[in-house]
Motif scaffolding. Structure first.
Motif, PDB file in Angstrom:
ATOM      1  N   ALA A  13      39.680  38.200  43.996  1.00  0.00           N
ATOM      2  CA  ALA A  13      39.628  38.030  42.507  1.00  0.00           C
ATOM      3  C   ALA A  13      41.005  38.232  41.990  1.00  0.00           C
ATOM      4  N   ALA A  14      41.922  39.125  41.994  1.00  0.00           N
ATOM      5  CA  ALA A  14      43.166  39.185  41.784  1.00  0.00           C
ATOM      6  C   ALA A  14      44.173  37.917  42.222  1.00  0.00           C
ATOM      7  N   ARG A  15      43.884  37.592  43.345  1.00  0.00           N
ATOM      8  CA  ARG A  15      44.774  36.573  43.758  1.00  0.00           C
ATOM      9  C   ARG A  15      44.431  35.078  43.486  1.00  0.00           C
ATOM     10  N   THR A  16      43.088  34.822  43.167  1.00  0.00           N
ATOM     11  CA  THR A  16      42.692  33.556  42.704  1.00  0.00           C
ATOM     12  C   THR A  16      42.592  33.399  41.169  1.00  0.00           C
ATOM     13  N   GLY A  17      42.563  34.722  40.550  1.00  0.00           N
ATOM     14  CA  GLY A  17      42.490  34.528  39.036  1.00  0.00           C
ATOM     15  C   GLY A  17      40.871  34.557  38.575  1.00  0.00           C
ATOM     16  N   LEU A  18      39.991  34.527  39.508  1.00  0.00           N
ATOM     17  CA  LEU A  18      38.668  34.443  39.238  1.00  0.00           C
ATOM     18  C   LEU A  18      38.058  35.602  39.115  1.00  0.00           C
ATOM     19  N   SER A  19      37.041  35.701  38.229  1.00  0.00           N
ATOM     20  CA  SER A  19      36.436  37.050  38.112  1.00  0.00           C
ATOM     21  C   SER A  19      35.385  37.344  39.495  1.00  0.00           C
ATOM     22  N   VAL A  20      35.055  38.455  39.435  1.00  0.00           N
ATOM     23  CA  VAL A  20      34.407  38.849  40.454  1.00  0.00           C
ATOM     24  C   VAL A  20      33.075  38.494  40.704  1.00  0.00           C
ATOM     25  N   SER A  21      32.504  38.173  39.222  1.00  0.00           N
ATOM     26  CA  SER A  21      31.165  37.271  39.281  1.00  0.00           C
ATOM     27  C   SER A  21      31.082  35.885  39.507  1.00  0.00           C
ATOM     28  N   ALA A  22      32.332  35.261  39.230  1.00  0.00           N
ATOM     29  CA  ALA A  22      32.510  33.930  39.582  1.00  0.00           C
ATOM     30  C   ALA A  22      32.670  33.802  41.163  1.00  0.00           C
ATOM     31  N   ILE A  23      33.314  34.826  41.712  1.00  0.00           N
ATOM     32  CA  ILE A  23      33.239  34.870  43.511  1.00  0.00           C
ATOM     33  C   ILE A  23      31.887  34.766  44.155  1.00  0.00           C
ATOM     34  N   ARG A  24      31.128  35.632  43.504  1.00  0.00           N
ATOM     35  CA  ARG A  24      29.787  35.925  43.824  1.00  0.00           C
ATOM     36  C   ARG A  24      29.098  34.602  43.565  1.00  0.00           C
TER      37      ARG A  24
END
Length: 150
Positions: A13-24
C-alpha cells in the motif's frame, strides 16, 4: 524465498499509494495473487508492484477492472513479467487506446455541428440526418454512436 522478496499488504500500500482495502479489492478481482505465510498473513511478490501500477494506469485510460483482469491473466503470476510479456500486453491495450482516440477525435470534430440526435433543429442536420433517418436506429445520438462503433 527470502523475506526481502515479499511485501506485506501495508508495504505494498505504501509503495503503490493504494489503500489496503483497495489492494484487497484487487485481490478479490484476481488482479494480484498474494501468498499466505504460516500465520495466514498476505505476502505479495515484488512483481505485484508492477501489476498494481499497470492497474492504476489502465484505469486512468478508462479500462474496466474486468478488462484489466483479463489482460493480467495472460501475465505470469509467479514472477515479474518480462519485457516481452509487457510488450504483448501493451500492444493489445494500445490498439484499444488508438480506437478510443479515433472515436474522441470524431466526437471533437462533430461536436460543434451535429451530435446525431435526430432533432433536425440545426441547419446542418439536413446533411447529417436527412428526413430524420437516425430515428430508425433508436433513441439518442445515433449518428455519432454508429460512427463510434464502426
Amino acid at each position: 524465498m527470502r523475506a526481502s522478496d515479499v511485501l506485506t499488504i501495508g508495504q505494498l500500500a505504501a509503495r503503490t499509494g493504494l489503500s489496503v482495502s483497495a489492494i484487497r479489492f484487487y485481490e478479490e478481482k484476481g488482479l494480484v495473487h498474494p501468498i499466505r505465510n504460516a500465520g495466514n498473513q498476505r505476502r505479495f511478490l515484488r512483481a505485484d508492484l508492477r501489476r498494481l501500477s499497470f492497474v492504476l494506469i489502465a484505469q486512468q485510460l478508462g479500462f474496466t477492472v474486468r478488462e484489466i483482469a483479463e489482460e493480467l491473466a495472460a501475465l505470469p503470476k509467479d514472477r515479474a513479467p518480462s519485457l516481452a510479456d509487457w510488450q504483448r500486453s501493451s500492444t493489445r491495450f494500445l490498439a484499444e487506446v488508438d480506437r478510443r482516440i479515433a472515436s474522441l477525435q470524431r466526437l471533437r470534430n462533430n461536436l460543434n455541428g451535429c451530435i446525431g440526435c435526430g432533432c433536425l433543429s440545426l441547419d446542418k442536420c439536413a446533411l447529417y440526418n436527412p428526413q430524420d433517418t437516425a430515428a430508425e436506429l433508436g433513441p439518442g445520438p445515433r449518428v455519432l454512436k454508429s460512427v463510434e462503433l464502426a
